[in-house]
Design an enzyme around this catalytic site. Structure first.
Site, short mmCIF file in Angstrom:
data_model
loop_
_atom_site.label_atom_id
_atom_site.label_comp_id
_atom_site.label_asym_id
_atom_site.label_seq_id
_atom_site.Cartn_x
_atom_site.Cartn_y
_atom_site.Cartn_z
N LYS A 1 1.08 4.21 -2.83
CA LYS A 1 0.72 5.60 -2.50
C LYS A 1 1.91 6.55 -2.69
O LYS A 1 1.73 7.72 -3.02
CB LYS A 1 0.18 5.68 -1.07
CG LYS A 1 -1.16 4.95 -0.90
CD LYS A 1 -2.23 5.54 -1.80
CE LYS A 1 -3.60 4.92 -1.60
NZ LYS A 1 -4.62 5.51 -2.48
N TYR B 1 0.84 -1.21 0.00
CA TYR B 1 0.00 0.00 0.00
C TYR B 1 0.87 1.26 0.00
O TYR B 1 0.64 2.20 -0.76
CB TYR B 1 -0.90 -0.04 1.24
CG TYR B 1 -1.88 1.10 1.36
CD1 TYR B 1 -3.03 1.14 0.58
CD2 TYR B 1 -1.67 2.13 2.29
CE1 TYR B 1 -3.95 2.17 0.70
CE2 TYR B 1 -2.58 3.17 2.42
CZ TYR B 1 -3.72 3.19 1.63
OH TYR B 1 -4.62 4.22 1.75
P1 NAP Z 1 -13.38 2.52 0.98
O1 NAP Z 1 -14.42 3.07 1.90
O2 NAP Z 1 -12.89 1.13 1.18
O3 NAP Z 1 -13.91 2.68 -0.55
C1 NAP Z 1 -13.12 2.23 -1.60
C2 NAP Z 1 -13.75 2.63 -2.90
O4 NAP Z 1 -12.90 2.18 -3.98
C3 NAP Z 1 -15.10 1.96 -3.13
O5 NAP Z 1 -15.91 2.89 -3.82
C4 NAP Z 1 -14.77 0.77 -4.01
O6 NAP Z 1 -15.86 0.33 -4.83
C5 NAP Z 1 -13.67 1.37 -4.87
N1 NAP Z 1 -12.79 0.40 -5.52
C6 NAP Z 1 -12.00 -0.52 -4.92
N2 NAP Z 1 -11.34 -1.22 -5.85
C7 NAP Z 1 -11.69 -0.73 -7.07
C8 NAP Z 1 -11.36 -1.03 -8.41
N3 NAP Z 1 -10.48 -2.00 -8.73
N4 NAP Z 1 -11.94 -0.32 -9.40
C9 NAP Z 1 -12.82 0.68 -9.12
N5 NAP Z 1 -13.18 1.01 -7.86
C10 NAP Z 1 -12.63 0.32 -6.85
O7 NAP Z 1 -12.06 3.43 0.99
P2 NAP Z 1 -11.79 4.91 1.53
O8 NAP Z 1 -11.31 4.82 2.92
O9 NAP Z 1 -12.92 5.81 1.18
O10 NAP Z 1 -10.50 5.28 0.65
C11 NAP Z 1 -10.58 6.03 -0.54
C12 NAP Z 1 -9.16 6.38 -0.98
O11 NAP Z 1 -8.52 7.14 0.06
C13 NAP Z 1 -8.28 5.17 -1.23
O12 NAP Z 1 -7.41 5.40 -2.32
C14 NAP Z 1 -7.48 5.05 0.07
O13 NAP Z 1 -6.24 4.41 -0.13
C15 NAP Z 1 -7.31 6.53 0.40
N6 NAP Z 1 -7.01 6.78 1.81
C16 NAP Z 1 -7.89 6.40 2.79
C17 NAP Z 1 -7.57 6.66 4.11
C18 NAP Z 1 -8.48 6.28 5.25
O14 NAP Z 1 -8.05 6.40 6.42
N7 NAP Z 1 -9.71 5.83 4.99
C19 NAP Z 1 -6.37 7.29 4.44
C20 NAP Z 1 -5.50 7.67 3.42
C21 NAP Z 1 -5.85 7.41 2.12
P3 NAP Z 1 -17.00 -0.69 -4.23
O15 NAP Z 1 -17.87 0.16 -3.34
O16 NAP Z 1 -17.74 -1.16 -5.44
O17 NAP Z 1 -16.28 -1.76 -3.51
#
Ligand code: NAP
Length: 247
Positions: free
Chosen positions: A159, A155
């Protein structure tokens, strides 16, 4: 900020941060194309919530790591809205493990979705944006891409890769009126982080100067700023939205 007449494409817009970005841009007038991986129910719910804000919105199933599906996604967006102004590369997954236990498949899957997915979406969208001589590309990285994290080598690599990709493309595309920036969220309350054990959450909390976790809406507001006219002279930058974690 006014995005009326603009089309925004948000990958992974069905849930979490992506959903909040869809709603924030829709609330400011953008028409929305969101893609999702498997959760059609959540994706349609987000699209419908955007439409309730008075804009047009569609949800398209697309695995961002598949070039043909990405081409179909961009074609669908253009057929529907005839322009593509804002691209938010947000789709992301985790498959955590210590390096000696991390399988090759788990490494490849995370790089394919998080890094190659952003590459494919930008490559396909950039053709359109270059013709328009206008575009805003926002790539969602992570505090983990800046600082690393034990158990998240795949990861963190994806990133950190997003940051190199962004800076290179910012240089390539700036003269065409296209900005490319990164948002590096800290620990944000979504499905991705909901399953972490309480002990790890408490350790994390102690490392956040602001003393609390972030919300998806706080990330979305930063994305709206970078997508706006006010950010026209900002490109190749990493904006941390993390309560001070990555200083
Ligand atoms: P999340 O709630 O797990 O949602 C992930 C989203 O990505 C969902 O809409 C999922 O679709 C979609 N997805 C996953 N694999 C995919 C693929 N192969 N093709 C198209 N769509 C795909 O994640 P989140 O926490 O909102 O994170 C969003 C972004 O922020 C990510 O890049 C994550 O790395 C980054 N981020 C998150 C955090 C945190 O603390 N949450 C911190 C830093 C960075 P489905 O709904 O259909 O599964």
């Amino acid at each position: 900020m006014d995005f009326h007449g603009k089309t925004a494409l948000i990958t992974g817009g069905s849930r979490g941060i992506g959903k909040a970005v869809c709603l924030e841009l829709a609330q400011k007038g953008a028409n929305i194309v969101l893609c999702y991986s498997g959760r059609e129910d959540a994706a349609q719910e987000t699209a419908s919530a955007c439409r309730a804000l008075g804009v047009q919105a569609i949800a398209v199933q697309c695995d961002v790591s598949d070039a043909k599906q990405v081409q179909n996604l961009i074609d669908t967006a253009l057929e529907q809205f005839h322009s593509l102004d804002i691209l938010v590369n947000n789709a992301g997954i985790t498959k955590d493990n210590l390096i000696i236990r991390m399988s090759e498949d788990d490494f490849d899957d995370v790089i394919s979705t998080n890094l190659k997915g952003a590459f494919l979406c930008i490559k396909t969208a950039a053709r359109v944006m270059m013709r328009q001589r206008y575009g805003r590309i926002i790539n969602i990285s992570s505090v983990v891409g800046l600082r690393g994290n034990a158990g998240q080598a795949n990861y963190a690599a994806s990133k950190a890769g997003i940051i190199g990709l962004t800076k290179s493309l910012a240089k390539e595309l700036a003269s065409r009126g296209i900005t490319v920036n990164v948002i590096a969220p800290g620990f944000t309350q979504t499905d991705m982080t909901a399953g972490l054990p309480e002990g790890i959450k408490n350790d994390l909390l102690r490392s956040i100067p602001a003393g609390r976790f972030g919300t998806s809406e706080e990330i979305a507001k930063a994305a709206a700023f970078l997508a706006s006219e006010d950010a026209a002279y900002i490109t190749g930058q990493v904006l941390s939205v993390d309560g001070g974690m990555a200083m």
